[in-house]
Design a protein around this motif. Structure first.
Motif, mmCIF file in Angstrom:
data_model
loop_
_atom_site.group_PDB
_atom_site.id
_atom_site.type_symbol
_atom_site.label_atom_id
_atom_site.label_comp_id
_atom_site.label_asym_id
_atom_site.label_seq_id
_atom_site.Cartn_x
_atom_site.Cartn_y
_atom_site.Cartn_z
ATOM 1 N N ALA A 153 0.825 -1.154 0.048
ATOM 2 C CA ALA A 153 0.125 0.119 0.073
ATOM 3 C C ALA A 153 0.976 1.361 0.115
ATOM 4 O O ALA A 153 0.515 2.416 -0.744
ATOM 5 C CB ALA A 153 -0.674 0.020 1.173
ATOM 6 N N LEU A 154 1.880 1.229 0.725
ATOM 7 C CA LEU A 154 2.840 2.174 0.860
ATOM 8 C C LEU A 154 3.472 2.493 -0.683
ATOM 9 O O LEU A 154 3.716 3.633 -1.030
ATOM 10 C CB LEU A 154 3.887 2.286 1.722
ATOM 11 N N ALA A 155 3.991 1.401 -1.332
ATOM 12 C CA ALA A 155 4.520 1.527 -2.565
ATOM 13 C C ALA A 155 3.391 2.103 -3.666
ATOM 14 O O ALA A 155 3.604 2.936 -4.513
ATOM 15 C CB ALA A 155 4.774 0.148 -3.200
ATOM 16 N N ALA A 168 1.264 6.877 -6.798
ATOM 17 C CA ALA A 168 0.136 7.705 -6.966
ATOM 18 C C ALA A 168 0.826 9.113 -6.857
ATOM 19 O O ALA A 168 0.342 10.156 -7.318
ATOM 20 C CB ALA A 168 -1.016 7.556 -5.938
ATOM 21 N N LEU A 169 1.464 9.251 -5.823
ATOM 22 C CA LEU A 169 2.253 10.785 -5.578
ATOM 23 C C LEU A 169 3.006 10.971 -6.901
ATOM 24 O O LEU A 169 3.133 12.207 -7.245
ATOM 25 C CB LEU A 169 2.886 10.670 -4.654
ATOM 26 N N LYS A 204 -7.633 2.314 -9.507
ATOM 27 C CA LYS A 204 -6.783 1.462 -10.020
ATOM 28 C C LYS A 204 -5.979 0.913 -9.060
ATOM 29 O O LYS A 204 -5.937 -0.475 -8.544
ATOM 30 C CB LYS A 204 -5.941 1.705 -11.257
ATOM 31 N N LEU A 205 -5.459 1.937 -8.461
ATOM 32 C CA LEU A 205 -4.462 1.416 -7.307
ATOM 33 C C LEU A 205 -5.204 0.999 -6.023
ATOM 34 O O LEU A 205 -4.541 0.180 -5.186
ATOM 35 C CB LEU A 205 -3.272 2.353 -7.089
ATOM 36 N N GLN A 206 -6.205 1.685 -5.780
ATOM 37 C CA GLN A 206 -7.067 1.140 -4.549
ATOM 38 C C GLN A 206 -7.635 -0.347 -4.756
ATOM 39 O O GLN A 206 -7.754 -1.036 -3.746
ATOM 40 C CB GLN A 206 -8.368 2.208 -4.318
ATOM 41 N N ILE A 207 -7.993 -0.603 -5.942
ATOM 42 C CA ILE A 207 -8.368 -1.899 -6.173
ATOM 43 C C ILE A 207 -7.169 -2.682 -6.188
ATOM 44 O O ILE A 207 -7.421 -4.073 -5.434
ATOM 45 C CB ILE A 207 -9.044 -2.112 -7.780
ATOM 46 N N ALA A 208 -6.233 -2.743 -6.671
ATOM 47 C CA ALA A 208 -4.841 -3.374 -6.184
ATOM 48 C C ALA A 208 -4.541 -3.563 -4.777
ATOM 49 O O ALA A 208 -4.066 -4.726 -3.917
ATOM 50 C CB ALA A 208 -3.819 -2.706 -6.933
ATOM 51 N N SER A 209 -4.580 -2.339 -3.984
ATOM 52 C CA SER A 209 -4.577 -2.345 -2.438
ATOM 53 C C SER A 209 -5.542 -3.323 -1.992
ATOM 54 O O SER A 209 -4.984 -4.095 -0.883
ATOM 55 C CB SER A 209 -4.630 -1.024 -2.114
ATOM 56 N N ALA A 210 -6.622 -3.340 -2.101
ATOM 57 C CA ALA A 210 -7.679 -4.033 -1.450
ATOM 58 C C ALA A 210 -7.741 -5.552 -1.712
ATOM 59 O O ALA A 210 -8.017 -6.332 -0.983
ATOM 60 C CB ALA A 210 -8.989 -3.611 -2.049
ATOM 61 N N GLY A 212 3.585 -7.295 4.646
ATOM 62 C CA GLY A 212 4.045 -6.679 3.356
ATOM 63 C C GLY A 212 3.681 -7.350 2.321
ATOM 64 O O GLY A 212 4.286 -7.258 1.072
ATOM 65 N N GLU A 213 2.764 -8.021 2.276
ATOM 66 C CA GLU A 213 2.214 -9.128 1.046
ATOM 67 C C GLU A 213 0.833 -8.638 0.666
ATOM 68 O O GLU A 213 0.000 -7.919 1.408
ATOM 69 C CB GLU A 213 2.043 -10.500 1.589
#
Length: 260
Positions: free
Chosen positions: A206-208, A213-214, A231-237, A259-260
């Motif tokens: 999530a940090l990555a 995103a930044l 897109k990235l939120q779906i990947a985080s979830a 970290g997984e």
């Protein structure tokens, strides 16, 4: 044998030190290339979940070693210095999918200042100073200084600091928004290590993705950024750490992120 870059890994944090204290950790070709190799190693090592970058001795980094560029036998030329030394370092700092803490222990001048500002979180000792020293020798700011500094503190202030070469002490840098925070010298080492270890225990993926995103926000318009966030939120979830975070919240306990 003395190495220009020191690395040790502890508690899933890679502790990297610029190690030319006799010249205030100024960069020569060997140190620049060594730092790139160490950063690449940390990026690929799954046991590393955060990076702590600092300098040995009294300085963080005084920028380019001018003895190298004034010695005909050693001078690699500015094209090589930028395209083979500093630009790849800055790109690695931004592209590595792990949080990077710049622990600025002393003066950060020229390329040294801008390399620090390219990191994710900058913490400085109150004794530290940031100097855009380029104009003092007839050069322009490099190492992405003209990219990051105006975005951090605004166009006018960045322009003045770059043209005048004023020294900015750590507390002022914090006030300007140039860095995350300044801490008393006696608390500096413990503070920055604690911060890096905290980041190493957080949901690394999530940090990555936050870092991605930044990075993209610097050039995206609103519509593109909203699409990227989706897109990235779906990947985080989809990560195990998200599931652990939600479970821990429901169970009213501290999450154990992997970290997984």
């Amino acid at each position: 044998m003395n190495t220009p870059i020191r690395l040790h890994i502890e508690n899933q944090v890679a502790y990297i030190s610029l190690n030319r204290p006799e010249v205030f950790n100024s960069f020569n070709r060997e140190m620049a290339l060594s730092l790139q190799e160490v950063l690449k190693k940390c990026a690929e090592d799954n046991q590393v979940r955060a990076i702590h970058l600092t300098g040995e001795g009294k300085a963080f980094c005084a920028g380019q070693d001018l003895k190298e560029v004034t010695d005909p036998a050693l001078n690699p030329g500015f094209k090589a210095i930028l395209e083979e030394h500093y630009n790849p370092i800055v790109k690695l700092l931004r592209e590595i999918p792990k949080p990077i803490v710049a622990a600025v222990n002393g003066v950060a001048a020229g390329a040294g200042a801008n390399i620090a500002l390219a990191c994710d979180i900058v913490v400085a000792s109150e004794n530290a100073a940031f100097i855009q020293a380029f104009s003092k020798i007839g050069l322009i700011p490099d190492s992405a200084g003209t990219f990051f500094l105006p975005r951090l503190i605004g166009f006018q202030r960045a322009s003045a600091l770059m043209m005048l070469g004023d020294k900015v002490m750590a507390k002022e840098a914090e006030t300007l928004g140039m860095i995350y925070k300044a801490v008393p010298a006696e608390e500096f080492e413990n503070n920055t290590k604690t911060l890096a270890e905290k980041l190493a225990k957080m949901p690394t993926k999530a940090l990555a993705l936050t870092k991605q995103a930044l990075n993209e926000s610097l050039t995206n318009n609103l519509e593109n950024q909203l699409a990227l966030e989706s897109k990235l939120q779906i990947a985080s979830a989809a990560t195990a750490d998200y599931k652990e975070g939600v479970t821990a919240f429901v169970e009213k306990r501290k999450p154990n992120f992997k970290g997984e």
